[in-house]
Design a protein around this motif. Structure first.
Motif, mmCIF file in Angstrom:
data_model
loop_
_atom_site.group_PDB
_atom_site.id
_atom_site.type_symbol
_atom_site.label_atom_id
_atom_site.label_comp_id
_atom_site.label_asym_id
_atom_site.label_seq_id
_atom_site.Cartn_x
_atom_site.Cartn_y
_atom_site.Cartn_z
ATOM 1 N N ASN A 136 0.798 -1.471 -0.213
ATOM 2 C CA ASN A 136 -0.090 0.255 0.290
ATOM 3 C C ASN A 136 0.497 1.258 0.082
ATOM 4 O O ASN A 136 -0.018 2.237 -0.720
ATOM 5 N N SER A 139 2.092 1.836 -3.247
ATOM 6 C CA SER A 139 0.755 2.153 -4.350
ATOM 7 C C SER A 139 0.493 3.700 -4.159
ATOM 8 O O SER A 139 0.189 4.259 -5.213
ATOM 9 N N ALA A 140 0.595 4.108 -2.653
ATOM 10 C CA ALA A 140 0.392 5.336 -2.856
ATOM 11 C C ALA A 140 1.253 6.160 -2.885
ATOM 12 O O ALA A 140 1.202 7.366 -3.591
ATOM 13 N N ASN A 144 -1.536 6.062 -6.730
ATOM 14 C CA ASN A 144 -2.315 4.274 -5.801
ATOM 15 C C ASN A 144 -2.987 3.484 -6.785
ATOM 16 O O ASN A 144 -3.773 3.080 -7.543
ATOM 17 N N LYS A 146 -2.687 0.025 -9.088
ATOM 18 C CA LYS A 146 -2.394 -0.862 -8.450
ATOM 19 C C LYS A 146 -1.256 -2.236 -8.629
ATOM 20 O O LYS A 146 -1.098 -1.948 -10.222
#
Length: 197
Positions: A136, A139-140, A144, A146
Motif C-alpha cells: 500500500n 501504491s500510494a 494508487n 494497482k
C-alpha cells in the motif's frame, strides 16, 4: 555533477516540485542543490503535480551533452517500482526475495514477479507486508496504481497462468512454430480480465 549522478543511475532520488510549466506540463524539480526537469511524458498520466509536492523519481540515464550534463528522470519506468520495493521490503534488500520481472502500465497497473531464495520465506507475503502495509505504501507513492504480486516460476505455463491472474486460465500450450509463443485458453467471461487494458 556527472560523477555524483553516475553512481545514482537506475536509482531513486527524492525531489520537490518547484514549478510546473502550464504549456508543456514539464515539472522542475529540486534534487539536493540541483534543479532538474521531469518531462511530461515521464510523468504518470493521471498524476497532477503541484508546487511543493515531494515525489520520488527514477534516474534512467545521464547524457553528456555539449551544454553540460543532462539527467533523464522518470516516474513511469518499471525500475521505479523495483527500487521502491527494495526500499520498502527488507527481504529484497538482503537478497532473500528476488524480483524476477516487472511489467508496468504507469498509472494503471503493475505486475511484479517474485521468488524466494529461502523456502521458508513467502515472497508474495513479504512484498505485501503486514495488513498490506508495504504494498500500500508503494501504491500510494505511485498515485494508487494497482500492484499485482505474483510468484515467479521457471515453468513457462505456470508463470503465464500466474501472470494472467486474477483471470482463471484453463490451459497453456506452447505453439510449435514459435520460440516463445503460447496459446492460452480462458472462459469467455474471463477474456477481458486476461487481456487487461
Amino acid at each position: 555533477m556527472i560523477r555524483e549522478y553516475d553512481e545514482k543511475k537506475e536509482d531513486i532520488v527524492s525531489a520537490i516540485v518547484t514549478r510546473v510549466d502550464p504549456t508543456t506540463g514539464n515539472a522542475s524539480l529540486e534534487i539536493g542543490k540541483n534543479e532538474m526537469v521531469l518531462y511530461k511524458h515521464e510523468q504518470i498520466a493521471e498524476e497532477n503535480l503541484q508546487v511543493g509536492d515531494r515525489i520520488k523519481v527514477f534516474i534512467t540515464e545521464i547524457r553528456k551533452e555539449m551544454r553540460g550534463p543532462s539527467i533523464i528522470l522518470s516516474r513511469v519506468h518499471p525500475g521505479l517500482v523495483s527500487r521502491l520495493f527494495e526500499l520498502e521490503v527488507p527481504e529484497i534488500k538482503d537478497g532473500t526475495v528476488v524480483i524476477n520481472a516487472v511489467a508496468r502500465e504507469a498509472g494503471s497497473r503493475t505486475k511484479i514477479a517474485v521468488s524466494s531464495t529461502n523456502p521458508e520465506v513467502d515472497p508474495i507475503g513479504a512484498c505485501i507486508g503486514p495488513k498490506g502495509a508495504r504494498k500500500n505504501a508503494i501504491s500510494a507513492e505511485l498515485g494508487n496504481e494497482k500492484i499485482d504480486i505474483i510468484k515467479y516460476s521457471e515453468e513457462a505455463d505456470a508463470f503465464i497462468s500466474a501472470s494472467l491472474a486474477p483471470a482463471t486460465v484453463l490451459s497453456v500450450v506452447k505453439l510449435p512454430d514459435g520460440d516463445n509463443s503460447y496459446r492460452v485458453i480462458v472462459n469467455d467471461d474471463q477474456l477481458s480480465l486476461a487481456i487487461g487494458r
